[in-house]
Design a protein around this motif. Structure first.
Motif, PDB file in Angstrom:
ATOM      1  N   ALA A   1       0.848  -1.189   0.000  1.00 27.04           N
ATOM      2  CA  ALA A   1       0.000   0.000   0.000  1.00 27.04           C
ATOM      3  C   ALA A   1       0.881   1.236   0.000  1.00 27.04           C
ATOM      4  CB  ALA A   1      -0.933   0.020   1.206  1.00 27.04           C
ATOM      5  N   THR A   2       0.468   2.243  -0.730  1.00 30.38           N
ATOM      6  CA  THR A   2       1.108   3.549  -0.716  1.00 30.38           C
ATOM      7  C   THR A   2       0.072   4.578  -0.281  1.00 30.38           C
ATOM      8  OG1 THR A   2       2.664   2.996  -2.478  1.00 30.38           O
ATOM      9  CG2 THR A   2       2.232   5.336  -2.101  1.00 30.38           C
ATOM     10  N   VAL A   3       0.435   5.393   0.709  1.00 30.62           N
ATOM     11  CA  VAL A   3      -0.446   6.463   1.179  1.00 30.62           C
ATOM     12  C   VAL A   3       0.175   7.790   0.746  1.00 30.62           C
ATOM     13  CG1 VAL A   3      -1.464   7.608   3.180  1.00 30.62           C
ATOM     14  CG2 VAL A   3      -1.289   5.108   3.119  1.00 30.62           C
ATOM     15  N   ARG A   4      -0.497   8.482  -0.144  1.00 32.55           N
ATOM     16  CA  ARG A   4      -0.020   9.773  -0.661  1.00 32.55           C
ATOM     17  C   ARG A   4      -0.881  10.886  -0.061  1.00 32.55           C
ATOM     18  NH1 ARG A   4       0.198   9.761  -6.835  1.00 32.55           N
ATOM     19  NH2 ARG A   4       2.096   8.570  -6.354  1.00 32.55           N
TER      20      ARG A   4
ATOM     21  N   GLY B   1      -3.799  -6.759   2.811  1.00 34.48           N
ATOM     22  CA  GLY B   1      -3.778  -5.427   2.223  1.00 34.48           C
ATOM     23  C   GLY B   1      -4.078  -4.346   3.240  1.00 34.48           C
ATOM     24  N   GLY B   2      -5.077  -4.570   4.085  1.00 32.66           N
ATOM     25  CA  GLY B   2      -5.397  -3.600   5.128  1.00 32.66           C
ATOM     26  C   GLY B   2      -4.261  -3.422   6.111  1.00 32.66           C
ATOM     27  N   ALA B   3      -3.535  -4.502   6.382  1.00 29.00           N
ATOM     28  CA  ALA B   3      -2.379  -4.400   7.283  1.00 29.00           C
ATOM     29  C   ALA B   3      -1.272  -3.576   6.647  1.00 29.00           C
ATOM     30  CB  ALA B   3      -1.874  -5.793   7.640  1.00 29.00           C
ATOM     31  N   ALA B   4      -1.042  -3.768   5.341  1.00 33.21           N
ATOM     32  CA  ALA B   4      -0.057  -2.933   4.647  1.00 33.21           C
ATOM     33  C   ALA B   4      -0.473  -1.471   4.694  1.00 33.21           C
ATOM     34  CB  ALA B   4       0.095  -3.401   3.197  1.00 33.21           C
ATOM     35  N   LEU B   5      -1.756  -1.225   4.505  1.00 33.52           N
ATOM     36  CA  LEU B   5      -2.264   0.139   4.588  1.00 33.52           C
ATOM     37  C   LEU B   5      -2.075   0.718   5.984  1.00 33.52           C
ATOM     38  CD1 LEU B   5      -3.815   2.553   3.464  1.00 33.52           C
ATOM     39  CD2 LEU B   5      -5.947   1.295   3.881  1.00 33.52           C
ATOM     40  N   SER B   6      -2.343  -0.080   6.993  1.00 32.45           N
ATOM     41  CA  SER B   6      -2.142   0.383   8.375  1.00 32.45           C
ATOM     42  C   SER B   6      -0.686   0.734   8.630  1.00 32.45           C
ATOM     43  CB  SER B   6      -2.607  -0.703   9.352  1.00 32.45           C
ATOM     44  OG  SER B   6      -2.414  -0.306  10.688  1.00 32.45           O
TER      45      SER B   6
END
Length: 795
Positions: free
Chosen positions: A489-492, A556-561
């Protein structure tokens, strides 16, 4: 603008606005300049030698641009369709892995096997030309059932695969099991069929391919659950296209259920063909074409034995299964009836010894791969059916025999005898909750009322556990996975504080755009409406493994977290600089960075703006920008579980089974969005009920023809087949995922088939019926009622 909507809330789904207003973008909606149409010519025979193909009439047909065959693919030295998971037998001998050409070469092995691809100006012209293609087949005997395929003298699909057995796979301590059986006071035995299923997503599979001469780049739009994996498998292993020269886009996808999880030959053919004709090509499957080309699911024949002592305590469990692979190995095919099946045969019980043998078998049928639940429903069905058989034979109440053998809550983490270790759970709590919710204590009253109307009423239980969040890479690698199973996941964070998330999973109906936005909204304190989720495009999103195996939120949610945690950590550095404080003194809560013990603070939006305007940054220690990326590879599977209770009523005059009540209490860990969890449970239960009562893919034994090749002959459940479902959660938190989540997308299909069939058998038990194979159709039940002492053969 908007409000923070975090974990535990049930906002309306973000994605529904475009779907409900007809503004979704599906592959078949896409139009490219100069686009042509493609049609596949498929084998009408289950098994035949391909003697030759005469293209001349088809090529002369109006509008035809190209006709491509396996000979053309061979001339271009294209690779075979890859299998992404290899298994071995007990001695470490690898499975037999014959080539799977994207267009048939030398032989066809199932009805629907692709023999040619016709490209023309319009779909009608391509279809007309396809009818003119002359294919010379030497028809061979077909074999479609696994029992027949392994018999001496059966037709052989591949010269180098004796007895059609791809692999003879084992798991467990065979010697310990045999010892336990010798000491057993009672042995319950059961033969059963796990019927073949067809996914039937609302949107048929489709693809568009385009080649750009100026950049030497390919673009494939495809109905896929994992575009990055398609790019790798197809580009690197089939077509020899460098990864940076291949873009794969999976736009809105109208349902998957596993059917769209795999790399299909159609994707490779259309991409290869686009360069040959130097124009974009679109292919959209018809519904009937999907029946003979979409991967099928399940299709097991099993012999199971459960050893018990005189008190009904389980001593050992032995399972021998023949699993149908169809004509070739699909992307994950051999993994489903082995690694995702055998390790779940322990269920929620303390059975000390388990042995499982699975013979993976080729037949002249559509290749078989994952279908919602993928191995876990098959294991649960075997186990929960034989538990009922044992209870009946020993005169023990069906709930009581489960209680006596259940893993107690305090015993977690619990190491099973078949590889996996459950980190958390409370099966007794789920059972107790379901018994109350289903009003089991008053079932006798309802049964008597049914009897007054001449109907048979039955109650069925299924207590289950599943392994999901498909990962961890190290564990999967030891079991034969040929790739990683992490997620990214990438958070921009934009200068104005809004957030765009690029995530490697794919949303095709599960509600990811909503639940992922809730995670970001809570963790960063930004408005729910200010979070956008991007997925499904290999040019926009970093490498990710896609959506299947209830892994999107878990992995995926864990990567986002993790990525949001990195954003907060960098935000603290920026805030410390702006507030002239030590980084350790910066706190972040509810979208505000503050200095502990003071009223000095900056909002998340202010920090975001400062990140992109670094006028006085100490640049040697603090980079501009606010964008973070994370990859997550869990240390274990997650283990949802629960108890499902089905109540049915049977009309003895017609054999019709009516599902009158359904209760489910499931442990899915942390619930991000209760509304979406409830919807996932409803959908999964309906699919499981479909397998139990309605759905069955049937082949003609002699010709290999699919007899249930349309919705006229393949029955799926409708809304009016279902009662109002009573679903609830009784959650224990996963101990190793960042948010304690476990996954919920497949639990309905895992718990429901056994619950329904156990209810059907209970309703008929007064007639001496001990087992009914799925699907429990009116015809099957009616025939059974005509002579209840005789078993009904599988249809």
């Amino acid at each position: 603008m908007g409000h923070v909507i975090g974990i535990g809330a049930s906002p309306k789904r973000k994605e529904d606005q475009r779907f409900l207003t007809g503004r979704g973008s599906y592959v078949s909606d896409i139009k490219r300049p100069g686009m042509t149409a493609g049609v596949f010519v498929r084998s009408p025979h289950g098994h035949a030698i391909l003697r030759g193909i005469d293209k001349s009439a088809a090529l002369a047909s109006p509008g035809v641009i190209a006709v491509l065959t396996g000979e053309d693919a061979a001339a271009d030295k294209l690779g075979s369709l890859p299998c992404g998971w290899g298994i071995s037998d007990a001695k470490g001998v690898p499975m037999k892995e014959p080539p799977f050409p994207m267009l048939a070469q030398g032989k066809v092995r199932f009805v629907g096997d692709m023999v040619a691809f016709v490209v023309a100006e319009t779909p009608a012209q391509a279809g007309a030309a396809a009818e003119l293609l002359t294919v010379d087949y030497e028809v061979l005997p077909s074999v479609v059932g696994v029992l027949e395929a392994v018999r001496p003298g059966a037709p052989q699909l591949f010269d180098d695969v004796p007895n059609n057995i791809c692999c003879d796979w084992e798991l467990g301590d065979k010697a310990a099991v045999e010892t336990a059986f010798r000491k057993a006071a009672h042995v319950a035995k059961l033969s059963l069929v796990n019927n073949r299923l067809i996914g039937n997503p609302m949107e048929p599979r489709a693809a568009i391919a385009e080649y750009e001469l100026g950049t030497d780049r390919f673009t494939l739009w495809t109905t896929s659950q994992f575009p990055h994996v398609v790019r790798f498998l197809m580009g690197a292993l089939v077509l020899n296209i460098p990864q940076h020269k291949l873009r794969v886009v999976a736009p809105d996808v109208g349902g998957g259920f596993g059917v769209k999880q795999f790399h299909y030959g159609e994707e490779a053919v259309i991409t290869w063909a686009a360069k040959r004709v130097m124009r974009p090509i679109k292919w959209v499957a018809s519904r009937s074409e999907g029946y003979v080309s979409d991967r099928h699911g399940r299709d097991h024949v099993t012999e199971a034995e459960l050893a018990l002592d005189e008190t009904g305590t389980f001593l050992a469990f032995r399972v021998n299964t023949l699993a149908n692979m169809g004509g070739y190995l699909s992307t994950f095919g051999p993994n489903i009836p082995t690694n995702l099946y055998g390790p779940l045969l322990g269920g929620v019980y303390t059975t000390p010894a388990i042995y499982c043998n699975v013979k993976v078998v080729f037949t002249n049928t559509v290749p078989v791969d994952a279908y919602r639940g993928a191995g876990r429903p098959e294991a649960t069905f075997v186990l929960e059916r034989i538990v009922d058989v044992a209870a009946s034979e020993m005169g023990i109440d069906r709930v009581e025999i489960r209680r006596r053998n259940m893993i107690p809550k305090e015993a977690y983490p619990y190491q099973t005898p078949v590889l996996v270790q459950y980190d958390s759970g409370d099966p007794m709590g789920c059972l107790d909750g379901a018994l109350v919710a289903a009003d089991v204590k008053n079932f006798g009253i309802r049964k008597a009322e049914s009897a007054r109307r001449g109907k048979f009423r039955g109650l069925g239980y299924s207590t289950y556990v599943e392994a999901c969040g498909l990962a961890p890479s190290r564990f999967a690698g030891r079991l034969g996975a040929r790739g990683g199973l992490y997620e990214s996941a990438t958070v921009r964070v934009h200068p104005t504080g809004q957030v765009t998330v690029m995530i490697g999973t794919h949303n095709h109906g599960q509600g990811h755009e909503t639940t992922f936005a809730q995670i970001v909204s809570e963790k960063l304190g930004v408005a729910f409406d200010n979070v956008d989720i991007v997925f499904g495009d290999t040019d926009r999103v970093q490498f990710g493994m896609g959506t299947y195996g209830s892994r999107s939120l878990v992995v995926g949610g864990a990567a986002l977290s993790k990525a949001t945690d990195k954003v907060v950590a960098k935000g603290k550095k920026i805030a410390a600089h702006l507030l002239e404080a030590a980084e350790v003194d910066i706190q972040f809560e509810a979208g505000k960075f503050s200095v502990a013990g003071t009223d000095r603070m900056r909002t998340f939006e202010e920090i975001a703006g400062a990140a992109y305007v670094p006028h006085d940054y100490p640049l040697e220690v603090l980079e501009p920008g606010l964008e973070e990326q994370a990859y997550y590879d869990p240390v274990n599977f997650t283990y949802p579980g629960g108890c499902h209770i089905a109540e049915v009523e049977i009309d003895p005059e017609t054999g019709t089974v009516t599902l009158v009540n359904y209760t489910a209490v499931d442990d899915v860990g942390t619930v991000i969005n209760p509304m979406i969890v409830e919807g996932q449970l409803h959908g999964g239960i309906v699919q499981g009920v479909g397998q139990a009562l309605y759905e069955n893919a049937v082949y003609d034994e002699g010709s290999g023809q699919l007899l249930s090749g349309s919705l006229m002959d393949y029955c799926m459940p409708r809304a009016d087949h279902m009662p109002m479902m009573n679903v609830a959660t009784h959650s224990t938190l996963c101990t190793h995922t960042p948010m304690g989540v476990k996954g919920c997308g497949e639990v309905g299909t895992i718990g429901s088939p056994a619950a329904v069939i156990n209810a059907v058998v209970d309703a008929l038990s007064h007639l001496g019926v001990t087992h009914v194979d799925m699907p429990a159709t009116p015809n099957r039940i009616w025939r059974l009622l005509q002579n209840a002492s005789l078993p009904v053969a599988a249809e």
